[in-house]
Scaffold this motif. Structure first.
Motif, PDB file in Angstrom:
ATOM      1  N   ALA A 203      14.042 -25.192  64.540  1.00 13.95           N
ATOM      2  CA  ALA A 203      14.138 -25.304  62.983  1.00 13.95           C
ATOM      3  C   ALA A 203      13.880 -23.916  62.264  1.00 13.95           C
ATOM      4  CB  ALA A 203      12.758 -26.017  62.543  1.00 13.95           C
ATOM      5  N   LEU A 204      13.915 -23.837  60.985  1.00  9.81           N
ATOM      6  CA  LEU A 204      13.812 -22.623  60.043  1.00  9.81           C
ATOM      7  C   LEU A 204      15.029 -21.562  60.611  1.00  9.81           C
ATOM      8  CD1 LEU A 204      10.285 -22.858  59.158  1.00  9.81           C
ATOM      9  CD2 LEU A 204      11.969 -23.631  57.779  1.00  9.81           C
ATOM     10  N   LEU A 205      14.355 -20.463  60.826  1.00  7.95           N
ATOM     11  CA  LEU A 205      15.336 -19.222  61.347  1.00  7.95           C
ATOM     12  C   LEU A 205      15.793 -19.491  62.351  1.00  7.95           C
ATOM     13  CD1 LEU A 205      13.657 -16.465  59.127  1.00  7.95           C
ATOM     14  CD2 LEU A 205      15.440 -18.107  58.645  1.00  7.95           C
TER      15      LEU A 205
ATOM     16  N   GLU B 239      17.327 -31.812  69.117  1.00 10.68           N
ATOM     17  CA  GLU B 239      17.940 -31.569  67.729  1.00 10.68           C
ATOM     18  C   GLU B 239      16.911 -32.697  66.890  1.00 10.68           C
ATOM     19  OE1 GLU B 239      21.925 -32.630  67.595  1.00 10.68           O
ATOM     20  OE2 GLU B 239      22.455 -30.676  68.861  1.00 10.68           O
ATOM     21  N   THR B 240      17.041 -32.346  65.496  1.00 10.07           N
ATOM     22  CA  THR B 240      15.954 -33.180  64.766  1.00 10.07           C
ATOM     23  C   THR B 240      16.490 -34.640  64.768  1.00 10.07           C
ATOM     24  OG1 THR B 240      15.960 -31.307  63.353  1.00 10.07           O
ATOM     25  CG2 THR B 240      15.174 -33.265  62.355  1.00 10.07           C
ATOM     26  N   ASN B 241      15.535 -35.503  64.841  1.00  9.53           N
ATOM     27  CA  ASN B 241      15.745 -36.847  64.646  1.00  9.53           C
ATOM     28  C   ASN B 241      14.503 -37.412  63.726  1.00  9.53           C
ATOM     29  OD1 ASN B 241      13.394 -36.948  66.458  1.00  9.53           O
ATOM     30  ND2 ASN B 241      14.704 -36.677  68.256  1.00  9.53           N
ATOM     31  N   LYS B 242      14.631 -38.700  63.883  1.00 15.26           N
ATOM     32  CA  LYS B 242      13.397 -39.476  62.857  1.00 15.26           C
ATOM     33  C   LYS B 242      12.045 -39.320  63.539  1.00 15.26           C
ATOM     34  CE  LYS B 242      12.557 -43.972  60.934  1.00 15.26           C
ATOM     35  NZ  LYS B 242      11.017 -44.074  60.813  1.00 15.26           N
ATOM     36  N   GLU B 243      12.097 -39.223  64.831  1.00 18.43           N
ATOM     37  CA  GLU B 243      10.635 -39.241  65.402  1.00 18.43           C
ATOM     38  C   GLU B 243      10.285 -37.776  65.004  1.00 18.43           C
ATOM     39  OE1 GLU B 243       8.681 -39.223  69.785  1.00 18.43           O
ATOM     40  OE2 GLU B 243      10.597 -39.507  69.568  1.00 18.43           O
ATOM     41  N   ILE B 244      10.859 -36.694  65.089  1.00 14.78           N
ATOM     42  CA  ILE B 244      10.339 -35.349  64.783  1.00 14.78           C
ATOM     43  C   ILE B 244      10.330 -35.205  63.324  1.00 14.78           C
ATOM     44  CG2 ILE B 244      11.277 -33.012  64.717  1.00 14.78           C
ATOM     45  CD1 ILE B 244      12.788 -33.221  67.316  1.00 14.78           C
ATOM     46  N   LEU B 245      11.065 -35.792  62.282  1.00 20.58           N
ATOM     47  CA  LEU B 245      10.730 -35.645  60.697  1.00 20.58           C
ATOM     48  C   LEU B 245       9.598 -36.603  60.526  1.00 20.58           C
ATOM     49  CD1 LEU B 245      11.447 -35.205  57.866  1.00 20.58           C
ATOM     50  CD2 LEU B 245      13.222 -37.294  58.028  1.00 20.58           C
ATOM     51  N   ASP B 246       9.297 -37.873  61.168  1.00 24.28           N
ATOM     52  CA  ASP B 246       8.191 -38.576  60.986  1.00 24.28           C
ATOM     53  C   ASP B 246       6.865 -37.850  61.252  1.00 24.28           C
ATOM     54  OD1 ASP B 246       9.571 -40.394  59.919  1.00 24.28           O
ATOM     55  OD2 ASP B 246       9.734 -41.673  61.510  1.00 24.28           O
TER      56      ASP B 246
ATOM     57  N   ASP C 128      21.316 -28.455  59.776  1.00 28.48           N
ATOM     58  CA  ASP C 128      20.655 -29.309  60.504  1.00 28.48           C
ATOM     59  C   ASP C 128      21.178 -30.797  60.005  1.00 28.48           C
ATOM     60  OD1 ASP C 128      18.860 -31.313  61.132  1.00 28.48           O
ATOM     61  OD2 ASP C 128      17.298 -30.011  61.367  1.00 28.48           O
ATOM     62  N   ASN C 129      21.979 -31.604  60.869  1.00 21.43           N
ATOM     63  CA  ASN C 129      22.971 -32.522  60.255  1.00 21.43           C
ATOM     64  C   ASN C 129      22.045 -33.605  60.179  1.00 21.43           C
ATOM     65  OD1 ASN C 129      25.311 -31.469  60.510  1.00 21.43           O
ATOM     66  ND2 ASN C 129      25.510 -31.851  62.496  1.00 21.43           N
ATOM     67  N   TYR C 130      20.806 -33.764  60.361  1.00 20.48           N
ATOM     68  CA  TYR C 130      19.990 -34.930  60.398  1.00 20.48           C
ATOM     69  C   TYR C 130      19.148 -34.746  59.020  1.00 20.48           C
ATOM     70  CZ  TYR C 130      16.601 -38.777  60.944  1.00 20.48           C
ATOM     71  OH  TYR C 130      15.753 -39.856  60.860  1.00 20.48           O
ATOM     72  N   ILE C 131      18.713 -33.488  58.511  1.00 15.53           N
ATOM     73  CA  ILE C 131      17.945 -33.534  57.071  1.00 15.53           C
ATOM     74  C   ILE C 131      18.990 -33.418  56.199  1.00 15.53           C
ATOM     75  CG2 ILE C 131      16.018 -32.556  58.343  1.00 15.53           C
ATOM     76  CD1 ILE C 131      16.828 -29.929  56.968  1.00 15.53           C
ATOM     77  N   ASN C 132      20.324 -32.845  56.384  1.00 16.42           N
ATOM     78  CA  ASN C 132      21.438 -32.904  55.329  1.00 16.42           C
ATOM     79  C   ASN C 132      22.076 -34.053  55.181  1.00 16.42           C
ATOM     80  OD1 ASN C 132      23.426 -32.422  56.741  1.00 16.42           O
ATOM     81  ND2 ASN C 132      23.194 -30.353  56.830  1.00 16.42           N
ATOM     82  N   LEU C 133      21.908 -34.864  56.006  1.00 15.78           N
ATOM     83  CA  LEU C 133      22.523 -36.367  56.159  1.00 15.78           C
ATOM     84  C   LEU C 133      23.959 -36.185  56.456  1.00 15.78           C
ATOM     85  CD1 LEU C 133      20.597 -37.966  53.178  1.00 15.78           C
ATOM     86  CD2 LEU C 133      20.108 -38.052  55.423  1.00 15.78           C
ATOM     87  N   GLY C 134      24.446 -35.148  57.413  1.00 17.60           N
ATOM     88  CA  GLY C 134      25.732 -35.016  57.596  1.00 17.60           C
ATOM     89  C   GLY C 134      26.744 -34.468  56.475  1.00 17.60           C
ATOM     90  N   LEU C 135      26.124 -33.488  55.501  1.00 14.57           N
ATOM     91  CA  LEU C 135      27.098 -33.277  54.440  1.00 14.57           C
ATOM     92  C   LEU C 135      28.314 -32.620  54.724  1.00 14.57           C
ATOM     93  CD1 LEU C 135      27.218 -32.815  51.385  1.00 14.57           C
ATOM     94  CD2 LEU C 135      25.977 -30.585  51.725  1.00 14.57           C
TER      95      LEU C 135
ATOM     96  N   GLU D 277      12.157 -35.834  52.508  1.00 20.34           N
ATOM     97  CA  GLU D 277      12.049 -36.973  53.649  1.00 20.34           C
ATOM     98  C   GLU D 277      12.683 -38.165  53.334  1.00 20.34           C
ATOM     99  OE1 GLU D 277       7.828 -36.033  52.092  1.00 20.34           O
ATOM    100  OE2 GLU D 277       9.857 -35.022  52.588  1.00 20.34           O
ATOM    101  N   HIS D 278      12.750 -38.682  51.868  1.00 23.44           N
ATOM    102  CA  HIS D 278      12.976 -39.790  51.421  1.00 23.44           C
ATOM    103  C   HIS D 278      14.363 -40.142  51.136  1.00 23.44           C
ATOM    104  CE1 HIS D 278       8.787 -40.512  51.119  1.00 23.44           C
ATOM    105  NE2 HIS D 278       8.650 -39.554  50.327  1.00 23.44           N
ATOM    106  N   SER D 279      15.229 -39.161  51.252  1.00 22.09           N
ATOM    107  CA  SER D 279      16.665 -39.041  50.858  1.00 22.09           C
ATOM    108  C   SER D 279      17.331 -39.995  51.781  1.00 22.09           C
ATOM    109  CB  SER D 279      17.185 -37.562  50.981  1.00 22.09           C
ATOM    110  OG  SER D 279      16.608 -36.712  50.115  1.00 22.09           O
TER     111      SER D 279
END
Length: 328
Positions: free
Chosen positions: A19-21, A45-52, A200-207, A301-303
């Protein structure tokens, strides 16, 4: 807490949160630890469990990238590491600073989690010159029982390895090799965001993937040489002292002057003070010039993916219609 020496049969496992840098410096970090005889371990890689997990651990006021970071700290601890690498980043160049939250990452990790392993938390402040990088490497190596001379050699080899991997733009080159070039596409859109939000494709929702599926040629800050980004930032009456945001601002102003750019998307995280400041400047400057349309996207986190896709598709549709009207 038990301290594991390099001399033991098993190499010490050093946990690095993905994450981050990480998205800027990871090849440098992992190669350094390999060179001193340690085994770098990355969180998944970032997933729902990590974000939660990050949302539960962090203060409500923390921005999304910090929440994700804390989730990755917990995830890498669960992998059974012996040490945790969280550097205290102050500055990566002279006369400028990193976001203040980066200075407190080791303290936040200790406050929010019960750390079962020692922290490797060297202070990196290049306002004092590159010698500070050597001091940080020596401090880290000494915690692992490595001689300073070996640490110096490892630092040099890791630096060379990182530069060959692409330096600060290594992740962009990595993703290009996976997805292929899109230089033959017609509509060109710049996506301005920090690497940890952009890749990070999880937090940017695959932009980025959504844009490429729409037939868009994507330009990111990593595609713009540092010198050109600095020239773009120099248009401001005062030098912005946040390194990461100055690069984003300079990139946006530089690209806005180039022919062929149809639009610009500024992706930021809710709760990020520097991003909100920089995004406002980018929007006002580009609207005043009247050459490039701007879409501001804010994620937390609500996006939801559906809302983001709808806004992006509407923006691209507008750019395509405008292009046809202009006869391009």
């Amino acid at each position: 807490m038990r301290k594991i020496k390099i001399s033991e049969k098993r190499a010490p496992r050093v946990g690095i949160p993905r994450a981050l840098l990480y998205y800027s410096y990871n090849p440098f970090w992992t190669e350094f630890f390999r060179q001193i005889g340690a085994e770098p371990i990355l969180s998944p890689e970032t997933n729902k469990e990590i974000l939660d997990a990050g949302v539960r651990l962090a203060a409500d006021e923390a921005c999304l990238p910090v929440k994700v970071f804390l989730g990755h700290v917990q995830a890498v601890i669960n992998l059974g590491v012996d040490y945790l690498f969280i550097p205290r980043l102050v500055a990566v160049e002279k006369r400028a600073y990193i976001c203040p939250k980066f200075l407190g990452l080791p303290d936040m990790a200790r406050a929010c989690l019960k750390l079962p392993v020692p922290l490797l938390k060297p202070t990196i402040n290049l306002n004092g010159g590159r010698r500070q990088l050597w001091l940080a490497a020596r401090e880290t190596a000494e915690q692992l029982g490595v001689h300073p001379i070996q640490a110096g050699r490892a630092l040099l080899k890791a630096w060379v390895f990182w530069q060959k991997a692409g330096g600060i733009s290594w992740w962009r080159q990595h993703t290009r090799s996976l997805r292929g070039e899109n230089s033959r596409r017609g509509l060109k859109v710049a996506v301005i965001a920090h690497p940890y939000n952009l890749y990070d494709n999880y937090i940017n929702l695959g932009l980025l993937q959504h844009l490429e599926q729409l037939g868009v040629e994507v330009v990111t800050p990593e595609d713009v040489p540092v010198q050109e980004a600095e020239a773009g930032a120099a248009q401001m009456p005062k030098r912005l002292f946040w390194t990461l945001n100055r690069h984003l601002l300079g990139t946006a102003l530089h690209l806005a002057e180039q022919e062929g750019l149809s639009g610009l998307i500024h992706l930021s995280a809710f709760g990020c003070g520097p991003d909100s400041f920089t995004g406002e400047i980018i929007t006002r400057r580009l609207q005043r010039a009247g050459r490039v349309s701007v879409l501001n996207l804010t994620i937390d986190e609500h996006s939801g993916e559906a809302g983001l896709v709808t806004r992006v598709e509407a923006f691209i549709d507008m750019l395509q219609r405008r292009r046809k009207q202009c006869g391009a």
